[in-house]
Structures are given as structure tokens and as C-alpha cells.
Design an enzyme around this catalytic site. Structure first.
Site, mmCIF file in Angstrom:
data_model
loop_
_atom_site.group_PDB
_atom_site.id
_atom_site.type_symbol
_atom_site.label_atom_id
_atom_site.label_comp_id
_atom_site.label_asym_id
_atom_site.label_seq_id
_atom_site.Cartn_x
_atom_site.Cartn_y
_atom_site.Cartn_z
ATOM 1 N N LYS A 1 69.007 44.970 61.114
ATOM 2 C CA LYS A 1 69.766 45.674 60.073
ATOM 3 C C LYS A 1 71.203 45.140 60.011
ATOM 4 O O LYS A 1 71.735 44.896 58.925
ATOM 5 C CB LYS A 1 69.754 47.189 60.348
ATOM 6 C CG LYS A 1 68.382 47.823 60.133
ATOM 7 C CD LYS A 1 68.279 49.263 60.632
ATOM 8 C CE LYS A 1 66.852 49.768 60.447
ATOM 9 N NZ LYS A 1 66.659 51.172 60.897
ATOM 10 N N GLN B 1 69.596 55.761 64.514
ATOM 11 C CA GLN B 1 68.289 55.146 64.748
ATOM 12 C C GLN B 1 67.410 56.101 65.559
ATOM 13 O O GLN B 1 67.850 56.679 66.556
ATOM 14 C CB GLN B 1 68.480 53.803 65.491
ATOM 15 C CG GLN B 1 67.212 52.981 65.653
ATOM 16 C CD GLN B 1 66.661 52.424 64.343
ATOM 17 O OE1 GLN B 1 67.380 52.260 63.365
ATOM 18 N NE2 GLN B 1 65.375 52.137 64.327
ATOM 19 N N ASP C 1 69.528 56.891 55.268
ATOM 20 C CA ASP C 1 68.114 56.903 55.659
ATOM 21 C C ASP C 1 67.340 57.977 54.894
ATOM 22 O O ASP C 1 66.125 58.107 55.062
ATOM 23 C CB ASP C 1 67.981 57.154 57.165
ATOM 24 C CG ASP C 1 67.485 55.921 57.900
ATOM 25 O OD1 ASP C 1 66.883 55.048 57.255
ATOM 26 O OD2 ASP C 1 67.697 55.842 59.120
HETATM 27 N N1 GUN Z 1 63.020 54.237 63.559
HETATM 28 C C1 GUN Z 1 62.046 53.484 63.029
HETATM 29 N N2 GUN Z 1 62.299 53.233 61.736
HETATM 30 C C2 GUN Z 1 63.469 53.842 61.445
HETATM 31 C C3 GUN Z 1 64.270 53.949 60.265
HETATM 32 O O1 GUN Z 1 63.948 53.434 59.192
HETATM 33 N N3 GUN Z 1 65.405 54.673 60.391
HETATM 34 C C4 GUN Z 1 65.773 55.272 61.551
HETATM 35 N N4 GUN Z 1 66.913 55.966 61.578
HETATM 36 N N5 GUN Z 1 65.063 55.208 62.652
HETATM 37 C C5 GUN Z 1 63.918 54.490 62.597
#
Ligand code: GUN
Length: 300
Positions: free
Chosen positions: A51, A95, A118
Site C-alpha cells: 500500500k 490494518q 477502508d
Molecule cells: N486486512 C486484510 N485486508 C485488509 C484491508 O483491506 N484493510 C484493512 N484495514 N485490513 C485488512
């Protein structure tokens, strides 16, 4: 035919790169994303690194806030409140998964929903459920973008979503069933939304029979190769959200990535299918950047 998430993600990121360049040429600042990561979950560290790299590529500023596994819930909530108050931050994510001693729902609902790139804050989830413009969970948004750019219409189709997570299954089902409000500026002619959706999960009876009636199957359960060829009818579209690490002594890292779909056996029956890796994963990242740009624009 393979749905090439790497290629489409690169297209989306190129569009964003040009948008950021335009902002800068107008004397404006670049959007700014922060990513909070707690502890050392290896998969999470890989995702977060991807990311941050993607942000750098398109010119979005990115800040990583790494906290130790032992951080208390109060300390994490304080970090969230600081990011909420920080005028320089347009959006941020925490995350997941979080360590067991932290209440995930409490953390997500403490995020300022304007900065919730998100799309996991209850307010954004509610707007999505109501079919109103909102920040949408990145993976479902990325899957919609992928279908759109391959001109795969969902209108009138029977879509079976396997998995009821808050992050993928539920928002995916909501997006697919709703009357679209056309918030996608570069949407292709494909008619999205307006699908007939069946949401299946671990307690569903006769999963195989239900999947066999699907035009499109979207699997997000985190079980390696659980969707097998006998569950898929000829010509179906299959979207594989799973990214599972399975031990493999012959692989350089000691593991390889497999999806929730038995790709080699299922692919010959499909009109379209996403590979793992290189399918949904890159689209999730592209959509996180799109959400960050959307949050930035909303704040202007
Ligand atoms: N864990 C796995 N995929 C994601 C995501 O897209 N966002 C977040 N915050 N955690 C994750």
C-alpha cells in the site's frame, strides 16, 4: 479468460498519478494517507508495504504508524484520535487483524468517517447499505472496478457471494444488489449493481447446488481451494478474494500463495476468472488509493 488485476490496477493508478500531478501543477498539495499497523503479522506487513509503495508511485503522501503488539486499546484509540485531528491527513486505515486484546469494532467506530478510506466505519457501512455515496470497503470497490473495466455486467445476473465478512462479503453483496447511483466517473458501459444476490457462509446448506446456479461467484472465505470445479457451471465468472499462504518447501519463501478457488480445475469452465496472486489483491490497493483521493476531494 483471465481478469488481470495487475493490469487494471496499473491503469487506475496511472489515472490517479495524472490527477495528483494536476493538483500539484495547480499549486495544491498531494493527498496524504496514513496506515496504522499493530504488531508483526507477516501478511499484514506485506500488504502494508504494498500500500505504501503504491502511494509513492502515484504521488500520494504516505505515513506508516507502526505500533507494538503490546499497545493498549487506549493507546491505539489515542493514535486514531490524533489522526482524526491531523489536518494534513486526508484518510487512514488501521490494518486488520488487530491483536485479541483490542476491540476492533471500537477502533473502527472511533475513526472519523470522513477519513475512513477502508469504508469500515458504521456510518459508511450504513450509507453503502442505503445505496448512497460513501467511502466503500476497498476490496468490493476494486472488484466492482474490475468487472466494470472488463465490461462484465451484473444487472439481472445471479451472483453468489461466499463469505459474510464485514470487509468483503457483506459490502460486496450490498453493492451488487443496489440500484447503482453512478458514482464511478470512468465507468464502462457495463451495467453494475441490479444483481440478484445470494450470500452464503459456513452454515449454508447445499452450497454446491447454490453455486451451480450462479452466473458470477465471488469467494472470500480464506480457505485454500475450497471452490472446486464441480461447484461451477460452464461459462460462469469466478472472482477469488482468498490469499492463503500454504507451506511449500520448494518455494523460495517456504510457502506459496493460493486462493479460495481450485484455479487449475475451475479455470477451464469459466468465461472469466481472477488468478491469485494478480487478481483481486492489486485491485484492493488501487481502490484504497481511489478512496484516499475521494476523501481528499471531499475535504477541499
Ligand atoms: N486486512 C486484510 N485486508 C485488509 C484491508 O483491506 N484493510 C484493512 N484495514 N485490513 C485488512
Amino acid at each position: 479468460m483471465i481478469l488481470d488485476g495487475r493490469k487494471i490496477s496499473a491503469q487506475v493508478r496511472e489515472e490517479l498519478r495524472a490527477e495528483v500531478a494536476t493538483l500539484l501543477s495547480q499549486g495544491k498539495r498531494a493527498p496524504h494517507l496514513a496506515v496504522v499497523i499493530v504488531g508483526h503479522n507477516p501478511a499484514s506487513e506485506t500488504y502494508v508495504a504494498s500500500k505504501l509503495r503504491a502511494c509513492e508511485q502515484v504521488g500520494i503522501n504516505a505515513t506508516k504508524c507502526a505500533l507494538p503488539e503490546t499497545v493498549t486499546e487506549d493507546q491505539l484509540l489515542e493514535v486514531v484520535r490524533q489522526l482524526n485531528a491531523d489536518d494534513d491527513i486526508d484518510g487512514f486505515i488501521v490494518q486488520l487483524p488487530l491483536p485479541a486484546h483490542i476491540d476492533e469494532a471500537k477502533v473502527l467506530s472511533t475513526i472519523d468517517y470522513h477519513k475512513d478510506v477502508d469504508g469500515l466505519h458504521p456510518y459508511n457501512v450504513g450509507l453503502t447499505a442505503l445505496g448512497q455515496p460513501s467511502l466503500i470497503s476497498a476490496t468490493p470497490r476494486g472488484i466492482r472496478e474490475l468487472l466494470s473495466r472488463y465490461q462484465i455486467a451484473t444487472e439481472g445476473k445471479h451472483v453468489v457471494v461466499v463469505g459474510r465478512s464485514n470487509i468483503v462479503g457483506k459490502p460486496m453483496a450490498m453493492l451488487l444488489m443496489q440500484k447503482p447511483y453512478l458514482e464511478l466517473p470512468k465507468m464502462s458501459a457495463a451495467s453494475l449493481g441490479n444483481a440478484t444476490v445470494t450470500l452464503c457462509h459456513s452454515k449454508t446448506h447445499d452450497l454446491k447446488q447454490i453455486c451451480l446456479t450462479a452466473d458470477i461467484i465471488i469467494v472470500a472465505v480464506g480457505q485454500p481451494q475450497m471452490l472446486t470445479a464441480d461447484m461451477v457451471r460452464q461459462g460462469a465468472v469466478v472472482i477469488d478474494v482468498g490469499i492463503n499462504r500454504v507451506a511449500d518447501d520448494t518455494a523460495p519463501k517456504g510457502y506459496r500463495l493460493v486462493g479460495d478457488v481450485d484455479f487449475d480445475k475451475v479455470a477451464p469452465k469459466c468465461s472469466y476468472i481472477t488468478p491469485v496472486p494478480g487478481g483481486v489483491g492489486p485491485m484492493t490497493i488501487a481502490s484504497l488509493l481511489q478512496n484516499t483521493m475521494q476523501a481528499y476531494m471531499n475535504r477541499q
